[in-house]
Scaffold this motif. Structure first.
Motif, PDB file in Angstrom:
ATOM      1  N   LEU A   4       0.811  -1.183  -0.019  1.00 29.57           N
ATOM      2  CA  LEU A   4      -0.007   0.018  -0.063  1.00 29.57           C
ATOM      3  C   LEU A   4       0.842   1.133   0.082  1.00 29.57           C
ATOM      4  N   LYS A   5       0.177   2.436  -0.659  1.00 30.32           N
ATOM      5  CA  LYS A   5       1.159   3.601  -0.859  1.00 30.32           C
ATOM      6  C   LYS A   5       0.778   4.142   0.659  1.00 30.32           C
ATOM      7  N   THR A   6       1.601   5.325   0.886  1.00 30.75           N
ATOM      8  CA  THR A   6       1.295   5.923   2.175  1.00 30.75           C
ATOM      9  C   THR A   6       0.056   6.684   2.158  1.00 30.75           C
ATOM     10  N   SER A   7      -0.301   7.190   0.880  1.00 30.64           N
ATOM     11  CA  SER A   7      -1.756   7.721   1.071  1.00 30.64           C
ATOM     12  C   SER A   7      -2.948   6.883   1.066  1.00 30.64           C
ATOM     13  N   GLU A   8      -2.662   5.531   0.552  1.00 29.65           N
ATOM     14  CA  GLU A   8      -3.800   4.524   0.780  1.00 29.65           C
ATOM     15  C   GLU A   8      -3.991   4.184   2.229  1.00 29.65           C
ATOM     16  N   VAL A   9      -2.750   4.198   3.171  1.00 30.72           N
ATOM     17  CA  VAL A   9      -2.707   3.743   4.406  1.00 30.72           C
ATOM     18  C   VAL A   9      -3.167   4.939   5.109  1.00 30.72           C
ATOM     19  N   ALA A  10      -2.861   6.046   4.795  1.00 27.79           N
ATOM     20  CA  ALA A  10      -3.330   7.138   5.579  1.00 27.79           C
ATOM     21  C   ALA A  10      -4.875   7.207   5.401  1.00 27.79           C
ATOM     22  N   GLU A  11      -5.360   7.173   4.147  1.00 31.57           N
ATOM     23  CA  GLU A  11      -7.102   7.029   4.027  1.00 31.57           C
ATOM     24  C   GLU A  11      -7.571   5.784   5.029  1.00 31.57           C
ATOM     25  N   ALA A  12      -6.835   4.753   5.078  1.00 35.30           N
ATOM     26  CA  ALA A  12      -7.559   3.823   5.751  1.00 35.30           C
ATOM     27  C   ALA A  12      -7.312   3.799   7.144  1.00 35.30           C
ATOM     28  N   LEU A  13      -6.455   4.671   7.808  1.00 35.56           N
ATOM     29  CA  LEU A  13      -6.196   4.991   9.152  1.00 35.56           C
ATOM     30  C   LEU A  13      -6.816   6.570   9.624  1.00 35.56           C
ATOM     31  N   GLY A  14      -7.257   7.257   8.625  1.00 32.56           N
ATOM     32  CA  GLY A  14      -7.917   8.408   8.826  1.00 32.56           C
ATOM     33  C   GLY A  14      -6.700   9.456   9.510  1.00 32.56           C
ATOM     34  N   VAL A  15      -5.668   9.279   8.754  1.00 28.54           N
ATOM     35  CA  VAL A  15      -4.733  10.481   9.019  1.00 28.54           C
ATOM     36  C   VAL A  15      -4.019  10.984   7.832  1.00 28.54           C
ATOM     37  N   CYS A  16      -3.191  11.883   7.861  1.00 28.22           N
ATOM     38  CA  CYS A  16      -2.498  12.376   6.672  1.00 28.22           C
ATOM     39  C   CYS A  16      -1.373  11.684   6.375  1.00 28.22           C
ATOM     40  N   PRO A  17      -0.978  11.484   5.053  1.00 25.18           N
ATOM     41  CA  PRO A  17       0.239  10.796   4.614  1.00 25.18           C
ATOM     42  C   PRO A  17       1.250  10.998   5.098  1.00 25.18           C
ATOM     43  N   ARG A  18       1.591  12.204   5.594  1.00 27.15           N
ATOM     44  CA  ARG A  18       2.868  12.682   6.233  1.00 27.15           C
ATOM     45  C   ARG A  18       3.061  11.993   7.498  1.00 27.15           C
ATOM     46  N   THR A  19       1.805  11.771   8.380  1.00 26.17           N
ATOM     47  CA  THR A  19       1.914  10.917   9.512  1.00 26.17           C
ATOM     48  C   THR A  19       2.263   9.593   9.243  1.00 26.17           C
ATOM     49  N   TRP A  23       5.469   7.657  10.924  1.00 28.55           N
ATOM     50  CA  TRP A  23       5.523   6.486  11.706  1.00 28.55           C
ATOM     51  C   TRP A  23       6.487   5.578  10.977  1.00 28.55           C
ATOM     52  N   ILE A  24       6.325   5.390   9.737  1.00 25.65           N
ATOM     53  CA  ILE A  24       7.749   4.365   9.026  1.00 25.65           C
ATOM     54  C   ILE A  24       8.736   4.775   9.524  1.00 25.65           C
ATOM     55  N   ASP A  25       9.332   6.121   9.272  1.00 27.15           N
ATOM     56  CA  ASP A  25      10.609   6.491   9.551  1.00 27.15           C
ATOM     57  C   ASP A  25      11.057   6.433  10.966  1.00 27.15           C
ATOM     58  N   SER A  26      10.006   6.581  12.086  1.00 29.24           N
ATOM     59  CA  SER A  26      10.227   6.188  13.556  1.00 29.24           C
ATOM     60  C   SER A  26      10.256   4.683  13.635  1.00 29.24           C
ATOM     61  N   GLY A  27       9.565   3.834  12.867  1.00 28.53           N
ATOM     62  CA  GLY A  27       9.483   2.313  13.248  1.00 28.53           C
ATOM     63  C   GLY A  27       8.122   1.814  14.003  1.00 28.53           C
ATOM     64  N   LYS A  28       7.395   3.004  13.917  1.00 29.56           N
ATOM     65  CA  LYS A  28       6.261   2.664  14.562  1.00 29.56           C
ATOM     66  C   LYS A  28       5.201   1.866  13.691  1.00 29.56           C
ATOM     67  N   LEU A  29       5.273   2.034  12.410  1.00 29.91           N
ATOM     68  CA  LEU A  29       4.540   1.151  11.482  1.00 29.91           C
ATOM     69  C   LEU A  29       5.935   0.747  10.598  1.00 29.91           C
ATOM     70  N   PRO A  30       5.831  -0.573  10.373  1.00 31.38           N
ATOM     71  CA  PRO A  30       7.077  -1.173   9.576  1.00 31.38           C
ATOM     72  C   PRO A  30       6.630  -0.913   8.177  1.00 31.38           C
ATOM     73  N   GLY A  31       7.609  -0.427   7.397  1.00 32.72           N
ATOM     74  CA  GLY A  31       7.472  -0.075   6.047  1.00 32.72           C
ATOM     75  C   GLY A  31       8.804   0.002   5.364  1.00 32.72           C
ATOM     76  N   PHE A  32       8.630   0.058   4.066  1.00 35.93           N
ATOM     77  CA  PHE A  32      10.116   0.769   3.363  1.00 35.93           C
ATOM     78  C   PHE A  32       9.932   1.597   2.508  1.00 35.93           C
ATOM     79  N   ARG A  33      11.189   2.192   2.165  1.00 34.46           N
ATOM     80  CA  ARG A  33      11.142   3.108   1.057  1.00 34.46           C
ATOM     81  C   ARG A  33      11.780   2.355  -0.298  1.00 34.46           C
ATOM     82  N   ILE A  34      11.020   2.930  -1.311  1.00 31.12           N
ATOM     83  CA  ILE A  34      11.240   2.246  -2.654  1.00 31.12           C
ATOM     84  C   ILE A  34      12.843   2.598  -3.159  1.00 31.12           C
TER      85      ILE A  34
END
Length: 93
Positions: A4-19, A23-34
């Motif tokens: 999922l793109k950050t915009s899709e995750v943001a929409e799903a969780l009700g927050v903005c994509p920057r959040t 969260w990914i950069d801080s390790g709160k939400l596991p993800g990766f950079r392309i």
């Protein structure tokens, strides 16, 4: 598995994509950079885990996934020319 793109995750969780990026950069939400890009992705599985861990309603993610699947499903108008070509070229149909 969906990535999922950050915009899709943001929409799903009700927050903005920057959040989501934070969260990914801080390790709160596991993800990766392309590689070679600033874009990030999160697996569907990790979003489900995050939703469960933080008691977030799942409806948002279900809507995003439904949208994704619906956009991948060809419409009858799109498939009719393909079917016509197959039927016209195939003597066994």
């Amino acid at each position: 598995m969906f990535y999922l793109k950050t915009s899709e995750v943001a929409e799903a969780l009700g927050v903005c994509p920057r959040t989501i990026c934070n969260w990914i950069d801080s390790g709160k939400l596991p993800g990766f950079r392309i590689p070679g890009s600033l874009h990030r992705r999160v697996t569907e599985e990790e979003v489900w885990k995050f939703i469960g861990k933080h008691n977030i309603p799942a409806e948002g993610l279900l809507l995003v996934l439904n949208k994704r699947i619906s956009s991948m499903t060809p419409t009858l108008k799109q498939t009719t020319p393909i079917i016509s070509r197959i039927e016209g070229d195939n003597p066994f149909i």
